[in-house]
Structure formats: C-alpha cells, structure tokens
Design an enzyme around this catalytic site. Sequence first.
Site, PDB file in Angstrom:
ATOM      1  N   LYS A 124       0.641  -0.920   0.053  1.00 32.39           N
ATOM      2  CA  LYS A 124      -0.124   0.270  -0.123  1.00 32.39           C
ATOM      3  C   LYS A 124       1.014   1.287   0.278  1.00 32.39           C
ATOM      4  O   LYS A 124       0.567   2.446  -0.355  1.00 32.39           O
ATOM      5  CB  LYS A 124      -1.097  -0.089   0.936  1.00 32.39           C
ATOM      6  CG  LYS A 124      -1.712  -1.450   1.233  1.00 32.39           C
ATOM      7  CD  LYS A 124      -2.811  -0.915   1.834  1.00 32.39           C
ATOM      8  CE  LYS A 124      -3.749  -1.728   2.402  1.00 32.39           C
ATOM      9  NZ  LYS A 124      -4.841  -1.577   3.479  1.00 32.39           N
ATOM     10  N   LYS A 127      -4.583  -9.841  -6.161  1.00 37.06           N
ATOM     11  CA  LYS A 127      -5.678 -10.558  -5.766  1.00 37.06           C
ATOM     12  C   LYS A 127      -6.959  -9.670  -6.117  1.00 37.06           C
ATOM     13  O   LYS A 127      -6.639  -8.834  -6.570  1.00 37.06           O
ATOM     14  CB  LYS A 127      -5.115  -9.886  -4.138  1.00 37.06           C
ATOM     15  CG  LYS A 127      -5.958 -10.672  -2.980  1.00 37.06           C
ATOM     16  CD  LYS A 127      -5.450  -9.599  -1.995  1.00 37.06           C
ATOM     17  CE  LYS A 127      -5.582  -8.575  -1.707  1.00 37.06           C
ATOM     18  NZ  LYS A 127      -5.145  -7.433  -0.775  1.00 37.06           N
ATOM     19  N   LYS A 177     -10.084  -3.894  -3.512  1.00 38.68           N
ATOM     20  CA  LYS A 177     -10.986  -2.845  -3.485  1.00 38.68           C
ATOM     21  C   LYS A 177     -10.532  -1.528  -4.246  1.00 38.68           C
ATOM     22  O   LYS A 177     -11.009  -0.889  -4.434  1.00 38.68           O
ATOM     23  CB  LYS A 177     -11.398  -2.589  -2.384  1.00 38.68           C
ATOM     24  CG  LYS A 177     -12.862  -3.348  -1.628  1.00 38.68           C
ATOM     25  CD  LYS A 177     -13.597  -2.705   0.225  1.00 38.68           C
ATOM     26  CE  LYS A 177     -13.087  -3.660   0.789  1.00 38.68           C
ATOM     27  NZ  LYS A 177     -13.447  -3.304   2.630  1.00 38.68           N
TER      28      LYS A 177
HETATM   29  P1  TYM Z   1     -10.159  -6.089   4.002  1.00 37.30           P
HETATM   30  O1  TYM Z   1     -11.288  -4.944   4.596  1.00 37.30           O
HETATM   31  O2  TYM Z   1      -9.283  -5.467   3.750  1.00 37.30           O
HETATM   32  O3  TYM Z   1     -11.071  -7.311   3.273  1.00 37.30           O
HETATM   33  C1  TYM Z   1     -11.941  -7.925   4.808  1.00 37.30           C
HETATM   34  C2  TYM Z   1     -11.404  -9.319   4.805  1.00 37.30           C
HETATM   35  O4  TYM Z   1     -12.011 -10.173   2.421  1.00 37.30           O
HETATM   36  C3  TYM Z   1     -10.823 -10.867   3.454  1.00 37.30           C
HETATM   37  N1  TYM Z   1     -10.105 -10.705   1.102  1.00 37.30           N
HETATM   38  C4  TYM Z   1     -10.588 -12.187   0.477  1.00 37.30           C
HETATM   39  N2  TYM Z   1     -10.253 -12.696   0.852  1.00 37.30           N
HETATM   40  C5  TYM Z   1      -9.974 -13.209   0.006  1.00 37.30           C
HETATM   41  N3  TYM Z   1      -9.514 -13.110  -1.466  1.00 37.30           N
HETATM   42  C6  TYM Z   1      -9.781 -11.652  -1.482  1.00 37.30           C
HETATM   43  N4  TYM Z   1      -8.911 -11.328  -2.759  1.00 37.30           N
HETATM   44  C7  TYM Z   1      -9.875 -11.002  -0.378  1.00 37.30           C
HETATM   45  N5  TYM Z   1      -9.381  -9.374   0.271  1.00 37.30           N
HETATM   46  C8  TYM Z   1      -9.978  -9.296   1.030  1.00 37.30           C
HETATM   47  C9  TYM Z   1      -9.856 -10.132   4.064  1.00 37.30           C
HETATM   48  O5  TYM Z   1      -8.319 -11.296   4.197  1.00 37.30           O
HETATM   49  C10 TYM Z   1     -10.270  -9.934   5.021  1.00 37.30           C
HETATM   50  O6  TYM Z   1     -10.606 -11.549   5.810  1.00 37.30           O
HETATM   51  N6  TYM Z   1      -7.426  -5.125   8.499  1.00 37.30           N
HETATM   52  C11 TYM Z   1      -8.583  -6.174   8.118  1.00 37.30           C
HETATM   53  C12 TYM Z   1      -9.665  -5.017   8.800  1.00 37.30           C
HETATM   54  C13 TYM Z   1      -9.035  -5.799   9.844  1.00 37.30           C
HETATM   55  C14 TYM Z   1      -9.924  -7.155  10.691  1.00 37.30           C
HETATM   56  C15 TYM Z   1      -9.361  -6.811  12.139  1.00 37.30           C
HETATM   57  C16 TYM Z   1      -9.832  -8.610  10.419  1.00 37.30           C
HETATM   58  C17 TYM Z   1      -9.376  -5.108  11.054  1.00 37.30           C
HETATM   59  N7  TYM Z   1      -9.254  -5.288  12.289  1.00 37.30           N
HETATM   60  C18 TYM Z   1      -9.280  -8.023  12.730  1.00 37.30           C
HETATM   61  C19 TYM Z   1      -9.771  -9.244  11.251  1.00 37.30           C
HETATM   62  C20 TYM Z   1     -10.073  -8.882  12.019  1.00 37.30           C
HETATM   63  C21 TYM Z   1      -8.853  -5.668   6.460  1.00 37.30           C
HETATM   64  O7  TYM Z   1      -8.229  -4.588   5.606  1.00 37.30           O
HETATM   65  O8  TYM Z   1      -9.446  -6.307   5.676  1.00 37.30           O
END
Ligand code: TYM
Length: 336
Positions: A113, A199, A202
Amino acid sequence: MSKKRVLSGVQPTGNLHLGNYLGAIRNWVEAQKEYDNYFCVVDLHAITVPHDPKKLAADTYTIAALYLACGIDLEYSTIFVQSHIPAHSELTWLLNCITPLNWLERMIQFKEKAVKQGENVSVGLLDYPVLMAADILLYDADLVPVGEDQKQHIELTRDIVIRVNDRFGKKKKPILKHPDPLIRKDGARVMSLTDGTKKMSKSDPSEMSRIELLDPPDAIARKIKRCKTDPHKGLEFDNPERPECHNLLGLYMLLSGKTKEAVAAECQDMGWGNFKPLLTEAAIAALKPIQEKYDEIMSDRDYLETILREGREKAELSANEVLARVKSALGYSTPL
Ligand code: TYM
C-alpha cells in the site's frame, strides 16, 4: 464448555467484493452457530489511506447491512462499529509503545500500500496492524476468520501477545489471549478478473477487476464477459500457467456450491464461450438473495441503528474489561 470466541472485521471502504465474501463473510456465516462471534465494521482502519468524510458513515452502514444480508444472525453474533468503542484507540496506543518499529516495517500489506501512496504514506498506515491487534485482543478472541492476505497481521498480533505477557504478566495469569487465524483453503485468495495473478481488491482502480456484492445482473454479466481468459482448449484447475482459468473455475465452484471434482468434470471439455454464461448465472443466483435482503434492511434505518447500538453495548463490556486488565498490568491506576 463455553463456546470459543471469534472476532473479525471488514473495512468500510466502498462496497464488498466476492473476495471479501468468499474469503471471509461466507465463512463467518457458515460457522457462526459453533462460536460466540463479534463482527466489527473497522471504520478506524478506513482512514489509514486518504478517504472521503462524506462517504465514511454511509459506507459503515452499508457494510453493517451487508453483514446481516449475507446471513449474520444476531442470535449467535454481535455486530458493532469500531469507532463507537474508544477502547480500540486506547489499547492501540498502549500496544504501540510495546511494538518494535521494524515489526511493522516488515508487513507485506504496508509495503504494497505504501508504494501506491507514494509520499502520502501516513503513520496510521504503518500502525494499522497494531490497531488490528487491538481489535482482536480486546475480545479475548480464540479465532480470527480471514482471507490469506491477513495472516501476517495475525502472526504479528501473536508476537505482541507474547511480548506483553512476558514483560508484564505472571506465568500462570497471562494478560492477553493468543488468537489463531482461521483460513479456509477455498476462497482464501480470490483473484482479479483482469489479472489472475493479482488479488481481487477494493483499491484496484479498475471496477472490471472485481464483482461487487451489490452489482446488478447486467454489470455482473458485463464483467464476466470481458474478464481475462487464455487461448488453451478445455478448462482445468491447478495449472500454474493458467491462473485465470483456476480462479474462474474456483469462483464457479464456490458460487454454485458444487464440489471441485464435479466442476472439473463438468468443465474439462468446455470453451470459454460456454463457461462464461454458466459462471454469470451462478454469480447472479448467489448474489440475488443477498441483494434483496440488503434492500430490505437499508429501508429501515432505525432497525440498523438499534442493532449497532445494542452491538456496541455488548461489545464494550468485553473491550473495557480487557483494556482495564492491560492498563493495570502496565502500572496505571484507575480512580474509583
Ligand atoms: P479487508 O477489509 O481488506 O477485507 C475483509 C476480509 O476480506 C478478505 N479478503 C479476501 N479474501 C479472499 N480473496 C481476496 N481477494 C480478498 N480480499 C480481501 C480479507 O482477508 C479480510 O478477511 N485488516 C482487515 C480488517 C480488520 C480485521 C481486524 C480483520 C481490521 N481489524 C480484526 C480481522 C480481525 C482488512 O483490511 O480487511
């Protein structure tokens, strides 16, 4: 025996895509009866990259409504918003002072990022995994169901737990609990529709690279029609030279609910011209009930606000208790 505790979250940055659904939320829904679940809309994470203040609140409600529309059941799960509970920010500060800087500089997602942000990288983007650790630790979570890309952040959380417990805890009475990642093989890494080696994300500037959960049928059809394929005959899983083919078959498998063997047999002699309409149909059918439920929930704002208020009230009981435990171990006195 009491149920194991689960915590997970999604950032309210735009809409959810199939990666978020298949890598995370679908798994939360399928396993929710087995666990005591806390699902957070992590809006403090959403400002670690430049954001639009006018959209933040709306996106936060959208994600909360999508949790419900995807099947999160309030009988088993609590839904809440991260910024409603000040303990998340406060524990982050305490953990910041215990976490070595070079642990954060090693994080792959930060490096990826940061390259995109150029000169604009915020301290928040670097610190993001500590905030995520606080999210997990405040709920004494046993398990954190996520996609593959979050694994390193959970390993960092475990390192922070070891450090806090070693420095400030007693042998038989640890302060923080060790969480484990829960990553399912299928769907853990959904790839972009325009490049099977990247991947689905968003932040990809091209909307054609992802199918969003609220995409209408014609948008889904258009994206699949134009998605990247290859010139080979027949369709197959697990050929490293055909990443798009593996990804699209995997999507078909997960969206249709068929097994890998069934999909491999059904598609082995197909060309893209026959396969794409099948995938389109499976995606539209899988998303239709989610979209209908979403519209219903969004038409009753009071209902959604009540759920988030009740979620906050329940979640903050755990968060405040863990925060008090950490503060006391670090030597803070709390006035009576
Ligand atoms: P975020 O918002 O980017 O994504 C949310 C969830 O979706 C999963 N994910 C994917 N899984 C499979 N293929 C993909 N292309 C893909 N893109 C996203 C992510 O692995 C995630 O599970 N840091 C985290 C949010 C967060 C969090 C937490 C998660 C903040 N605090 C505490 C668990 C526990 C994030 O940015 O996810």
